[in-house]
Write a protein that holds these residues in place. Structure first.
Motif, PDB file in Angstrom:
ATOM      1  N   LEU A  78       0.847  -1.189   0.000  1.00 19.35           N
ATOM      2  CA  LEU A  78       0.000   0.000   0.000  1.00 19.35           C
ATOM      3  C   LEU A  78       0.883   1.239   0.000  1.00 19.35           C
ATOM      4  O   LEU A  78       1.718   1.429   0.878  1.00 19.35           O
ATOM      5  CB  LEU A  78      -0.907   0.005   1.228  1.00 19.35           C
ATOM      6  N   ARG A  79       0.670   2.091  -0.988  1.00 16.35           N
ATOM      7  CA  ARG A  79       1.390   3.367  -1.058  1.00 16.35           C
ATOM      8  C   ARG A  79       0.449   4.455  -0.537  1.00 16.35           C
ATOM      9  O   ARG A  79      -0.602   4.703  -1.136  1.00 16.35           O
ATOM     10  CB  ARG A  79       1.796   3.667  -2.501  1.00 16.35           C
ATOM     11  N   PHE A  80       0.808   5.071   0.592  1.00  9.48           N
ATOM     12  CA  PHE A  80      -0.060   6.114   1.135  1.00  9.48           C
ATOM     13  C   PHE A  80       0.752   7.344   1.504  1.00  9.48           C
ATOM     14  O   PHE A  80       1.974   7.288   1.666  1.00  9.48           O
ATOM     15  CB  PHE A  80      -0.847   5.601   2.351  1.00  9.48           C
ATOM     16  N   ILE A  81       0.055   8.474   1.606  1.00  8.73           N
ATOM     17  CA  ILE A  81       0.708   9.732   1.967  1.00  8.73           C
ATOM     18  C   ILE A  81       0.040  10.303   3.205  1.00  8.73           C
ATOM     19  O   ILE A  81      -1.107   9.990   3.521  1.00  8.73           O
ATOM     20  CB  ILE A  81       0.640  10.775   0.826  1.00  8.73           C
ATOM     21  N   THR A  82       0.795  11.126   3.917  1.00  6.73           N
ATOM     22  CA  THR A  82       0.233  11.921   5.000  1.00  6.73           C
ATOM     23  C   THR A  82       0.205  13.369   4.535  1.00  6.73           C
ATOM     24  O   THR A  82       1.174  13.861   3.955  1.00  6.73           O
ATOM     25  CB  THR A  82       1.077  11.802   6.278  1.00  6.73           C
ATOM     26  N   CYS A  83      -0.912  14.036   4.761  1.00  2.00           N
ATOM     27  CA  CYS A  83      -1.017  15.430   4.335  1.00  2.00           C
ATOM     28  C   CYS A  83      -1.882  16.190   5.328  1.00  2.00           C
ATOM     29  O   CYS A  83      -2.383  15.627   6.304  1.00  2.00           O
ATOM     30  CB  CYS A  83      -1.571  15.531   2.907  1.00  2.00           C
ATOM     31  N   GLY A  84      -2.056  17.464   5.090  1.00  4.26           N
ATOM     32  CA  GLY A  84      -2.774  18.319   6.022  1.00  4.26           C
ATOM     33  C   GLY A  84      -2.063  19.649   6.164  1.00  4.26           C
ATOM     34  O   GLY A  84      -1.229  20.013   5.336  1.00  4.26           O
ATOM     35  N   SER A  85      -2.362  20.372   7.215  1.00  6.04           N
ATOM     36  CA  SER A  85      -1.797  21.693   7.406  1.00  6.04           C
ATOM     37  C   SER A  85      -0.395  21.618   8.025  1.00  6.04           C
ATOM     38  O   SER A  85       0.093  20.540   8.370  1.00  6.04           O
ATOM     39  CB  SER A  85      -2.721  22.529   8.287  1.00  6.04           C
ATOM     40  N   VAL A  86       0.236  22.772   8.158  1.00  6.03           N
ATOM     41  CA  VAL A  86       1.589  22.857   8.707  1.00  6.03           C
ATOM     42  C   VAL A  86       1.587  22.464  10.184  1.00  6.03           C
ATOM     43  O   VAL A  86       0.691  22.858  10.941  1.00  6.03           O
ATOM     44  CB  VAL A  86       2.144  24.286   8.543  1.00  6.03           C
ATOM     45  N   ASP A  87       2.584  21.680  10.585  1.00  7.46           N
ATOM     46  CA  ASP A  87       2.774  21.294  11.989  1.00  7.46           C
ATOM     47  C   ASP A  87       1.603  20.504  12.565  1.00  7.46           C
ATOM     48  O   ASP A  87       1.329  20.564  13.768  1.00  7.46           O
ATOM     49  CB  ASP A  87       3.037  22.535  12.872  1.00  7.46           C
ATOM     50  N   ASP A  88       0.918  19.757  11.723  1.00  4.79           N
ATOM     51  CA  ASP A  88      -0.145  18.887  12.229  1.00  4.79           C
ATOM     52  C   ASP A  88       0.420  17.590  12.802  1.00  4.79           C
ATOM     53  O   ASP A  88      -0.320  16.815  13.407  1.00  4.79           O
ATOM     54  CB  ASP A  88      -1.138  18.541  11.104  1.00  4.79           C
ATOM     55  N   GLY A  89       1.708  17.329  12.567  1.00  7.90           N
ATOM     56  CA  GLY A  89       2.344  16.135  13.110  1.00  7.90           C
ATOM     57  C   GLY A  89       2.526  15.021  12.108  1.00  7.90           C
ATOM     58  O   GLY A  89       2.615  13.846  12.481  1.00  7.90           O
ATOM     59  N   LYS A  90       2.616  15.375  10.832  1.00  7.35           N
ATOM     60  CA  LYS A  90       2.735  14.353   9.786  1.00  7.35           C
ATOM     61  C   LYS A  90       4.045  13.577   9.913  1.00  7.35           C
ATOM     62  O   LYS A  90       4.050  12.335   9.876  1.00  7.35           O
ATOM     63  CB  LYS A  90       2.623  15.015   8.410  1.00  7.35           C
ATOM     64  N   ILE A 140       5.409   4.867   2.390  1.00  4.34           N
ATOM     65  CA  ILE A 140       4.826   6.088   2.969  1.00  4.34           C
ATOM     66  C   ILE A 140       5.428   7.316   2.300  1.00  4.34           C
ATOM     67  O   ILE A 140       6.643   7.408   2.127  1.00  4.34           O
ATOM     68  CB  ILE A 140       5.104   6.199   4.471  1.00  4.34           C
ATOM     69  N   GLY A 141       4.581   8.269   1.982  1.00  7.77           N
ATOM     70  CA  GLY A 141       5.035   9.565   1.488  1.00  7.77           C
ATOM     71  C   GLY A 141       4.661  10.653   2.472  1.00  7.77           C
ATOM     72  O   GLY A 141       3.478  10.851   2.766  1.00  7.77           O
ATOM     73  N   ASP A 142       5.660  11.353   3.007  1.00  3.51           N
ATOM     74  CA  ASP A 142       5.425  12.468   3.933  1.00  3.51           C
ATOM     75  C   ASP A 142       5.338  13.739   3.106  1.00  3.51           C
ATOM     76  O   ASP A 142       6.357  14.284   2.672  1.00  3.51           O
ATOM     77  CB  ASP A 142       6.560  12.541   4.953  1.00  3.51           C
ATOM     78  N   ALA A 143       4.111  14.219   2.850  1.00  7.43           N
ATOM     79  CA  ALA A 143       3.920  15.389   1.984  1.00  7.43           C
ATOM     80  C   ALA A 143       3.976  16.671   2.813  1.00  7.43           C
ATOM     81  O   ALA A 143       3.512  16.701   3.956  1.00  7.43           O
ATOM     82  CB  ALA A 143       2.581  15.287   1.258  1.00  7.43           C
ATOM     83  N   PRO A 144       4.532  17.754   2.252  1.00  4.24           N
ATOM     84  CA  PRO A 144       4.628  19.016   2.990  1.00  4.24           C
ATOM     85  C   PRO A 144       3.261  19.656   3.187  1.00  4.24           C
ATOM     86  O   PRO A 144       2.351  19.485   2.374  1.00  4.24           O
ATOM     87  CB  PRO A 144       5.526  19.885   2.101  1.00  4.24           C
ATOM     88  N   GLY A 145       3.127  20.420   4.278  1.00  3.53           N
ATOM     89  CA  GLY A 145       1.860  21.068   4.578  1.00  3.53           C
ATOM     90  C   GLY A 145       1.789  22.516   4.125  1.00  3.53           C
ATOM     91  O   GLY A 145       0.696  23.066   4.007  1.00  3.53           O
ATOM     92  N   HIS A 146       2.922  23.157   3.880  1.00  2.00           N
ATOM     93  CA  HIS A 146       2.927  24.559   3.477  1.00  2.00           C
ATOM     94  C   HIS A 146       2.273  24.738   2.111  1.00  2.00           C
ATOM     95  O   HIS A 146       2.471  23.923   1.204  1.00  2.00           O
ATOM     96  CB  HIS A 146       4.364  25.096   3.419  1.00  2.00           C
TER      97      HIS A 146
END
Length: 455
Positions: free
Chosen positions: A24-36, A99-105
């Motif tokens: 499974l290829r998944f990413i984490t995303c959201g706003s800045v400093d959400d804890g990704k 896992i892909g850690d995507a930037p929040g900015h």
């Protein structure tokens, strides 16, 4: 879609499990400093997927800085933010993960879009401490809404909301109830299907790998347990053949492999390619028959969508990088009483070329998209010039309303009409991912300016 072995339902989560689930290829995303980055670090540490010396390298004063396990750039470590997409790999007894850690900015939205376009699932983190959690009608952060909309537009099959930092609020159960309600209202208004909403503490590890039973009145599975049961993105293998040519091997090292002819290499975008299949070269329109199909290891066998293949045709035709091998046109059906003044049925191509496209655009350039501007467009491996004919509307990420406008601002989402210099075999993105997607590139700076999803 994979064969379903068993199905479970819990808290709105439809779990489909198969004995041979792919990674499974998944990413984490959201706003800045959400804890990704912290969440990914917690997944890696608690699943025992990092070495002790790696953990020691990010330990200061007895505390492990989990985010440092993914923030690899010097500028990321200095600023404490994620800039580029960091890919990490780990596995459990049940599944492998990428896992892909995507930037929040907002400035790095283009990196998030790039990661989401390759993902099977997306975890959108929501920081409870940034919201008016005591308010039942609380508003969500703009970046939470924007990333969720982009995940939906990019056809990521599964979206999971993870409400983080609930350990840092006075009433975690009340906060989760209100935030979950706000997320449900937003998802319903936007037409977004949500696989699950789970309360977590990435810092403490609650509900990340193992369930923290009863916390926030939540009785469902942990985040990792949810991920272990999500389906991967199904390939567009049930569609007519579409094969973008990436590389032409002029003279094969093995005459037995290529039958003395050129091999056209690429990744099958739709359908499958197999010997005996009649294809049409786009844009020249020449017809040929597939003589042989090779896998990426040069084994002769049919290849389905999503996999790389080498195609040998039965005769020499003019094919180069950027061309397409498409399923040959089929004769149109003709009624029996139409034969009196009808010579031959017209041939209908399953992937007709088009110069004019109506498309949803996620605009990522620092300069706005304006009517009349010309960009380079990349479709498959073919570059063509594209002119913005009209901006139909932009989408307000707060209200989800369509707003009249003449341009798209940086990080905006909207719908435009494009006029291409040459036709491309485009299709609706909802039907075929590869044929329905393009990127726009600034002709002067050569920066990626926008992601285009054909409507």
């Amino acid at each position: 879609m994979t064969t379903i072995a068993n199905t479970t339902e819990q808290e709105g989560l439809n779990v489909q499990k198969d004995e041979n689930f792919s990674a499974l290829r998944f990413i984490t995303c959201g706003s800045v400093d959400d804890g990704k980055s912290t969440l990914i670090g917690r997944l890696l540490v608690d699943s025992r997927s990092v070495l002790q010396d790696q953990v020691a390298g990010v330990t200061k004063g007895g505390e492990v800085d989990l985010a440092q396990l993914t923030d690899g750039l010097a500028s990321e470590r200095e600023q404490g933010i994620t800039i580029d997409v960091a890919w990490r790999y780990f596995a459990t007894d049940k599944r492998k993960f990428i896992i892909g850690d995507a930037p929040g900015h907002e400035q790095y939205t283009r990196n998030m879009v790039t990661a989401a376009s390759q993902a099977d699932a997306a975890i959108v983190l929501v920081d409870a401490t940034k919201l008016d959690w005591a308010n039942p009608g609380l508003p969500l952060l703009a970046q939470t809404r924007r990333h969720s909309l982009l995940v939906q537009l990019l056809r990521v099959p599964a979206l999971v909301f993870a409400v983080n930092k609930l350990d840092a609020v006075a009433d975690p159960a009340l906060a989760f109830a209100h935030i979950q309600g706000a997320l449900q209202r937003f998802a319903q208004d936007a037409g977004i299907a949500v696989a699950a909403t789970v309360p977590i503490s990435a810092l403490l590890g609650w509900n990340v790998v193992t369930p923290h039973e009863g916390w926030c009145n939540y009785q469902g599975p942990s985040l990792l347990q949810i991920l272990e049961n999500l389906p991967v993105t199904p390939a567009d293998s049930d569609l007519p053949l579409a094969f973008p040519v990436q590389w032409v091997e002029k003279f094969s090292a093995s005459a037995d492999t290529s039958q003395g002819r050129r091999i056209f290499w690429g990744r099958v975008a739709a359908g499958q390619v197999q010997p005996g299949q009649q294809v049409q070269v786009f844009p020249s329109g020449q017809l040929a028959t597939v003589a042989q199909v090779l896998t990426h290891t040069r084994q002769p066998q049919a290849v389905a969508a999503g996999l790389s293949a080498g195609v040998v045709l039965d005769r020499e035709v003019d094919v180069s990088r950027g061309d397409w091998l498409l399923a040959a046109p089929e004769a149109a059906p003709v009624a029996a009483d139409d034969f009196d003044d009808f010579d031959a049925p017209a041939a209908i191509s399953p992937w007709p070329g088009s110069k004019q496209l109506t498309a949803t655009v996620a605009w990522m350039d620092d300069e706005p998209l304006v009517i009349g501007r010309v960009y380079w467009a990349l479709h498959g491996h073919r570059w063509v010039k594209a002119k913005v004919q009209q901006v139909l509307f932009s989408l307000d990420v707060h209200t989800l309303e369509q707003q009249d406008t003449t341009q798209l601002a940086p990080n905006a989402i909207g719908q435009v009409q494009l006029l291409l210099q040459e036709a491309v075999p485009a299709a609706p993105f909802a039907q075929a991912r590869v044929l329905g997607s393009l990127i726009l590139v600034d002709t002067a700076s050569h920066k990626t300016a926008g992601a285009v999803l054909v409507q």
